[in-house]
Design a protein around this motif. Sequence first.
Motif, mmCIF file in Angstrom:
data_model
loop_
_atom_site.group_PDB
_atom_site.id
_atom_site.type_symbol
_atom_site.label_atom_id
_atom_site.label_comp_id
_atom_site.label_asym_id
_atom_site.label_seq_id
_atom_site.Cartn_x
_atom_site.Cartn_y
_atom_site.Cartn_z
ATOM 1 N N ASN A 37 0.918 4.981 -6.394
ATOM 2 C CA ASN A 37 -0.010 4.326 -7.314
ATOM 3 C C ASN A 37 -0.207 5.084 -8.618
ATOM 4 O O ASN A 37 -0.824 4.576 -9.539
ATOM 5 C CB ASN A 37 -1.380 4.192 -6.625
ATOM 6 C CG ASN A 37 -1.313 3.224 -5.452
ATOM 7 O OD1 ASN A 37 -0.609 2.232 -5.510
ATOM 8 N ND2 ASN A 37 -2.040 3.529 -4.388
ATOM 9 N N LEU A 38 0.279 6.344 -8.716
ATOM 10 C CA LEU A 38 -0.201 7.183 -9.813
ATOM 11 C C LEU A 38 0.844 7.911 -10.649
ATOM 12 O O LEU A 38 0.548 8.262 -11.791
ATOM 13 C CB LEU A 38 -1.166 8.258 -9.236
ATOM 14 C CG LEU A 38 -2.391 7.752 -8.460
ATOM 15 C CD1 LEU A 38 -3.164 8.910 -7.879
ATOM 16 C CD2 LEU A 38 -3.299 6.939 -9.354
ATOM 17 N N ALA A 62 -3.892 5.695 -14.097
ATOM 18 C CA ALA A 62 -3.492 5.245 -12.758
ATOM 19 C C ALA A 62 -2.450 4.132 -12.913
ATOM 20 O O ALA A 62 -2.758 3.052 -13.417
ATOM 21 C CB ALA A 62 -4.711 4.733 -11.995
ATOM 22 N N VAL A 64 -1.147 2.179 -10.872
ATOM 23 C CA VAL A 64 -1.428 0.949 -10.118
ATOM 24 C C VAL A 64 -2.279 -0.033 -10.927
ATOM 25 O O VAL A 64 -2.212 -1.243 -10.719
ATOM 26 C CB VAL A 64 -2.099 1.288 -8.758
ATOM 27 C CG1 VAL A 64 -3.462 1.917 -8.945
ATOM 28 C CG2 VAL A 64 -2.199 0.105 -7.851
ATOM 29 N N TRP A 69 -7.123 2.720 -17.056
ATOM 30 C CA TRP A 69 -7.777 3.601 -16.085
ATOM 31 C C TRP A 69 -7.262 5.030 -16.291
ATOM 32 O O TRP A 69 -6.333 5.475 -15.633
ATOM 33 C CB TRP A 69 -7.482 3.140 -14.662
ATOM 34 C CG TRP A 69 -8.249 3.855 -13.592
ATOM 35 C CD1 TRP A 69 -8.769 5.132 -13.642
ATOM 36 C CD2 TRP A 69 -8.580 3.359 -12.296
ATOM 37 N NE1 TRP A 69 -9.394 5.453 -12.484
ATOM 38 C CE2 TRP A 69 -9.298 4.380 -11.630
ATOM 39 C CE3 TRP A 69 -8.335 2.164 -11.630
ATOM 40 C CZ2 TRP A 69 -9.766 4.228 -10.328
ATOM 41 C CZ3 TRP A 69 -8.802 2.020 -10.326
ATOM 42 C CH2 TRP A 69 -9.516 3.040 -9.696
ATOM 43 N N LEU A 175 -13.502 3.573 -4.201
ATOM 44 C CA LEU A 175 -12.578 2.650 -3.516
ATOM 45 C C LEU A 175 -12.767 2.632 -1.999
ATOM 46 O O LEU A 175 -12.478 1.634 -1.343
ATOM 47 C CB LEU A 175 -11.125 3.011 -3.856
ATOM 48 C CG LEU A 175 -10.493 2.252 -5.025
ATOM 49 C CD1 LEU A 175 -11.356 2.205 -6.244
ATOM 50 C CD2 LEU A 175 -9.123 2.808 -5.357
ATOM 51 N N HIS A 230 -2.385 9.634 4.251
ATOM 52 C CA HIS A 230 -1.949 8.398 4.904
ATOM 53 C C HIS A 230 -0.444 8.481 5.186
ATOM 54 O O HIS A 230 0.223 9.438 4.760
ATOM 55 C CB HIS A 230 -2.312 7.187 4.042
ATOM 56 C CG HIS A 230 -1.801 7.246 2.635
ATOM 57 N ND1 HIS A 230 -0.509 6.955 2.320
ATOM 58 C CD2 HIS A 230 -2.418 7.570 1.463
ATOM 59 C CE1 HIS A 230 -0.330 7.068 1.012
ATOM 60 N NE2 HIS A 230 -1.478 7.458 0.459
ATOM 61 N N ARG A 344 -11.081 -0.184 3.773
ATOM 62 C CA ARG A 344 -10.713 -0.172 2.345
ATOM 63 C C ARG A 344 -9.314 -0.760 2.103
ATOM 64 O O ARG A 344 -9.058 -1.330 1.056
ATOM 65 C CB ARG A 344 -10.857 1.221 1.741
ATOM 66 C CG ARG A 344 -9.969 2.363 2.227
ATOM 67 C CD ARG A 344 -8.575 2.452 1.667
ATOM 68 N NE ARG A 344 -8.453 2.587 0.249
ATOM 69 C CZ ARG A 344 -7.946 3.648 -0.365
ATOM 70 N NH1 ARG A 344 -7.551 4.687 0.319
ATOM 71 N NH2 ARG A 344 -7.809 3.655 -1.672
ATOM 72 N N ARG A 345 -8.406 -0.599 3.077
ATOM 73 C CA ARG A 345 -7.037 -1.094 2.877
ATOM 74 C C ARG A 345 -6.924 -2.597 3.100
ATOM 75 O O ARG A 345 -5.885 -3.195 2.867
ATOM 76 C CB ARG A 345 -6.068 -0.371 3.821
ATOM 77 C CG ARG A 345 -5.926 1.117 3.576
ATOM 78 C CD ARG A 345 -5.278 1.443 2.246
ATOM 79 N NE ARG A 345 -5.020 2.874 2.102
ATOM 80 C CZ ARG A 345 -4.578 3.449 0.984
ATOM 81 N NH1 ARG A 345 -4.348 2.725 -0.095
ATOM 82 N NH2 ARG A 345 -4.378 4.747 0.919
ATOM 83 N N LEU A 349 -9.145 -2.144 -3.402
ATOM 84 C CA LEU A 349 -8.101 -2.291 -4.423
ATOM 85 C C LEU A 349 -6.684 -2.047 -3.896
ATOM 86 O O LEU A 349 -5.781 -2.838 -4.147
ATOM 87 C CB LEU A 349 -8.404 -1.300 -5.567
ATOM 88 C CG LEU A 349 -7.354 -1.196 -6.666
ATOM 89 C CD1 LEU A 349 -7.487 -2.365 -7.630
ATOM 90 C CD2 LEU A 349 -7.474 0.112 -7.424
ATOM 91 N N ALA A 350 -6.499 -0.915 -3.194
ATOM 92 C CA ALA A 350 -5.133 -0.516 -2.819
ATOM 93 C C ALA A 350 -4.895 -0.775 -1.341
ATOM 94 O O ALA A 350 -5.654 -0.311 -0.487
ATOM 95 C CB ALA A 350 -4.938 0.972 -3.135
HETATM 96 C C1 SR1 Z 1 -6.068 4.138 -7.983
HETATM 97 S S1 SR1 Z 1 -5.320 5.018 -6.716
HETATM 98 C C2 SR1 Z 1 -5.451 4.067 -5.271
HETATM 99 C C3 SR1 Z 1 -5.187 4.806 -4.037
HETATM 100 O O1 SR1 Z 1 -3.885 5.361 -4.033
HETATM 101 C C4 SR1 Z 1 -3.912 6.664 -3.477
HETATM 102 O O2 SR1 Z 1 -2.898 6.851 -2.550
HETATM 103 C C5 SR1 Z 1 -5.291 6.837 -2.877
HETATM 104 O O3 SR1 Z 1 -5.348 6.441 -1.529
HETATM 105 C C6 SR1 Z 1 -6.096 5.979 -3.755
HETATM 106 O O4 SR1 Z 1 -7.321 5.597 -3.210
#
Ligand code: SR1
Length: 400
Positions: A37-38, A62, A64, A69, A175, A230, A344-345, A349-350
Motif C-alpha cells: 500500500n505504501l 500512501a 494506496v 495522503w 483504520l 500480517h 478492519r479487513r 479501507l485496506a
Molecule cells: C494506508 S496503509 C493501509 C494498511 O496497509 C498496511 O499494510 C497497514 O496494514 C495499513 O493499515
Amino acid sequence: MSYHSLSLEEAIRYAANLPGIFPENADLQVREIGDGNLNLVFHIKDSRSGASVIMKQALPYAKVVGESWPLTLDRARIESEALQLQESLCPGLVPHVYAFDQELALTVMEDLSDHIIMRKGLIEGNRYPLFAEHVGKFMAHTLFYTSDLGMNQQAKKQQVKRFVNPELCKITEDLIFDDPYTDSSNNNYNPLIREEVEKLWRDEELHLEVALLRESFLTHAEALLHGDLHTGSIFITPESTKMIDPEFAYYGPMGFDIGAVVANLLLNYAGQEGWIKDAGQRSEFRQYLLDTVRDVWGHFSRNFVQLWERDNVDRMARTPGYRDLYMKKILRDTIGFAGCKMVRRIVGLAHVADIDTIADPQVRAHAETIALNIGKALIKLNRKAESIEEVIAIAEQYAK
Ligand code: SR1
Ligand code: MG
C-alpha cells in the motif's frame, strides 16, 4: 542525491554503484514489484552472475490512496533499523540489510525471490509446516529482548525514542481502532453486507472493548513491535520464513503482533469459502489453519517463558505468580487485537486478497460475514479468555 522517487534507470545506476554487491561487468535488469500500500520496491538482478538485491523506497504519500495522503519518509529509517535489530535478536528470520540511504529513504536488502508472500501461498492452498515455529520464535525473541523483561530499563527508554512512529501509528489508530465502528468515509465494504456493518456500528458492548484495546495500543509501550505482521508481511517457503516490512514498528503491546498473525490465518480460514469448493477438502485445510493458530501461540508462549526463565533482567519479574499473569495478559491482548484486525479487513479501507479476490459477490459476502462474526466474537472474548482453544472454538462455530 536529494529525495525524489527513483525511475527504473536511476534504480539500476544506484544499484551498480553499491559497493561489493555486483561485479564490474554486471548486466543489471530491474523490475518494480511493489504490490503493497505504501512503497516502491525494485528487484535488481545481474543476468550474468545471478546476483540480486531488493531496493525499497518509501514514497512521501500512501500509494494506496494517492498524494492527498502525505506520509513521513522517516518510516524508511524505522524499517531499516528495526530489521537490523530484529536480525541481531533473531538471525535468519528477517532479510539482511546491506545499506540504508536516509536522503532517498531507500533500503537495500537481501532478495527473497525464492520465497513467496505467505498470503499468496495460503490462497493457493500451500501448507507451511515450519511457519508456527519460526514466527513464534521471532515474536518471542523480538518482543522479549526489547521489553523491560529482557533489556536494561533505561536503555529501553532510549530505544523507545528511536522508534517513535506517530504517523504510521495514526494510520493504525484510525483504520483499525476507529473507522470500522462508525460510518467513516474511509470505510470500504461489500454493499451485500451493509446490514452486518450497521450492526457493528450500533454494538456498544463491542465499542467498549475496542476502546480499551485502542487505549492499550496508544499507551502500552511494552516492546518493539513489528507493527504490521500480517501474512503479506511474511515471505515463506516450506523450509524458511522471513518477516519483512516493519515500517509500522513502534513500542506497543506485544499482543498486537501475535494478534496480527492469528487474524490473518483466520481471514484466510474465512476466505476458504471462495477457494476450496469441495466441503471435505475445505474443512481439512481449515483444520490445518486452526492447528497453525494453536501452534503459533504454543511456540510463542513456550519460547517466551524460556527466555523469561533464562534471561530475565528484572528481579521483581521473578515474583511468584507474576509470569503467569503476564502470559495471560498477552493471550487476552492477542485475542482482542486479532478480532480488531479481522474486522478492519472487512469493513475498513485496506482489505486482504484472501477474501477480496473471491469473484462471486455472494460467496464473498458469506466469507466476509464469517470473518466479521469471528472478529466480533474474539473482541468480546478478549478480557475473559483463558486459552487459545477458545479462539479455535469460535472459528469452528462461525464456519459451520
Ligand atoms: C494506508 S496503509 C493501509 C494498511 O496497509 C498496511 O499494510 C497497514 O496494514 C495499513 O493499515
Ligand atoms: Mg507493509
